[in-house]
Design an enzyme around this catalytic site. Structure first.
Site, PDB file in Angstrom:
ATOM      1  N   HIS A 113     -19.983  39.708  47.571  1.00 33.39           N
ATOM      2  CA  HIS A 113     -20.748  38.463  47.565  1.00 33.39           C
ATOM      3  C   HIS A 113     -20.024  37.322  46.885  1.00 33.39           C
ATOM      4  O   HIS A 113     -20.535  36.189  46.880  1.00 33.39           O
ATOM      5  CB  HIS A 113     -22.123  38.705  46.958  1.00 33.39           C
ATOM      6  CG  HIS A 113     -22.903  39.742  47.700  1.00 33.39           C
ATOM      7  ND1 HIS A 113     -23.366  39.541  48.987  1.00 33.39           N
ATOM      8  CD2 HIS A 113     -23.252  41.011  47.369  1.00 33.39           C
ATOM      9  CE1 HIS A 113     -23.977  40.635  49.412  1.00 33.39           C
ATOM     10  NE2 HIS A 113     -23.921  41.536  48.450  1.00 33.39           N
TER      11      HIS A 113
ATOM     12  N   HIS B 204     -16.400  51.661  49.432  1.00 35.39           N
ATOM     13  CA  HIS B 204     -16.496  50.223  49.621  1.00 35.39           C
ATOM     14  C   HIS B 204     -15.437  49.481  48.806  1.00 35.39           C
ATOM     15  O   HIS B 204     -15.470  48.242  48.745  1.00 35.39           O
ATOM     16  CB  HIS B 204     -17.888  49.733  49.213  1.00 35.39           C
ATOM     17  CG  HIS B 204     -18.968  50.089  50.190  1.00 35.39           C
ATOM     18  ND1 HIS B 204     -19.185  49.372  51.342  1.00 35.39           N
ATOM     19  CD2 HIS B 204     -19.875  51.092  50.196  1.00 35.39           C
ATOM     20  CE1 HIS B 204     -20.200  49.913  52.019  1.00 35.39           C
ATOM     21  NE2 HIS B 204     -20.632  50.955  51.349  1.00 35.39           N
TER      22      HIS B 204
END
Length: 278
Positions: A95, A242
């Site tokens: 993000h 990830h």
């Protein structure tokens, strides 16, 4: 290590290597600059690299009792200004991509490209939105542990496990609630990162590198977007987590380098030789 001060906050960052464009490594929420400790050294062999600790993260102090996405962007701009870099390519984790997008909006051609790492670039699924809402409640700890379990499922890399549990796990209630609030706001405002990228006044060459999820539909949707938006590229990496930047840093650096060589025109040749300030 270098530092700058913004509104009373001390912001620390590494400044190594030389050659333009400068790469600005931006961690995500509740993530220190240590997440780039393997990737940045590979990239710094060809490019000057700035690796930032966000406010209230790592060795950077808080700018006040609370702060928001706009505060982070202002701080990143201050780091760019303090560094003297002319052209900057943000390399943003998760993000942190929202801040990279805003830098492009504000600085225009000084941000000639974006590199996005492992970001939820499509419309967010309901389960994700529920999780970030839960981070803003008294059940924030359970929500955080649920995310950790998801990110570590099937992962055996000690570096990844240690980073998630010890680095990300070191952040407490205030920062995780703030993260949930600001991530929720960004998706509510823009819908998805791909939609936000499409809405920029001028397209910017963008590379998305990710490893998970394995779902082929996730990759197919991005390739479909790329077919009608040729400035966008997506590449999937053969990592289990990830955090491929901790598993495959050399390969990631090579892909970033090829992308920049092919898609970024360094207009000022002096930028290629700009040294790090002492």
């Amino acid at each position: 290590m270098a530092e700058t001060r913004v509104g009373g906050a001390r912001i620390r960052y590494d400044d190594v290597g030389q050659g333009g464009p400068t790469l600005l490594f931006i961690p995500g929420w509740c993530t220190s600059r240590a997440v780039f400790r393997k990737l940045a050294p590979w990239c710094s062999t060809l490019h000057r690299t700035l690796v930032v600790d966000l406010p209230g993260h790592g060795e950077s102090s808080l700018p006040g009792m609370d702060f928001e996405n706009a505060t982070v962007v202002d701080i990143l701009r201050s780091v760019i200004d303090a560094s003297g870099a002319r052209q900057v390519v943000p390399v943003a984790l998760s993000h942190g991509g929202w801040w990279a997008l805003e830098l492009r909006r504000q600085l225009g051609s000084r941000i000639p490209a974006l590199v996005l790492l492992d970001w939820l670039v499509l419309e967010p699924p309901p389960a994700f939105l529920q999780a970030v809402r839960a981070l803003q409640t008294p059940q924030w700890r359970q929500a955080r542990e649920g995310l950790f379990s998801l990110w570590l499922q099937g992962v055996s890399s000690p570096d990844v496990i240690r980073f998630v549990q010890e680095d990300m796990g070191s952040f407490g209630e205030d920062m995780w609630k703030r993260a949930g609030r600001e991530v929720s706001r960004a998706y509510a405002q823009y819908g998805s990162p791909l939609r936000a990228l499409s809405a920029l006044s001028s397209p910017v060459p963008t590379l998305h590198l990710y490893a998970q999820p394995e779902d082929s539909a996730w990759l197919d949707a991005q390739r479909s977007f790329a077919s009608s938006h040729p400035w966008y590229q997506v590449q999937k990496l053969p990592a289990r987590s990830h955090f491929p930047l901790l598993e495959l840093p050399e390969e990631m650096a090579a892909r970033i380098g090829r992308f920049i060589d092919a898609r970024v025109d360094v207009g000022n040749p002096l930028d290629r030789l700009a040294p790090s300030p002492s």
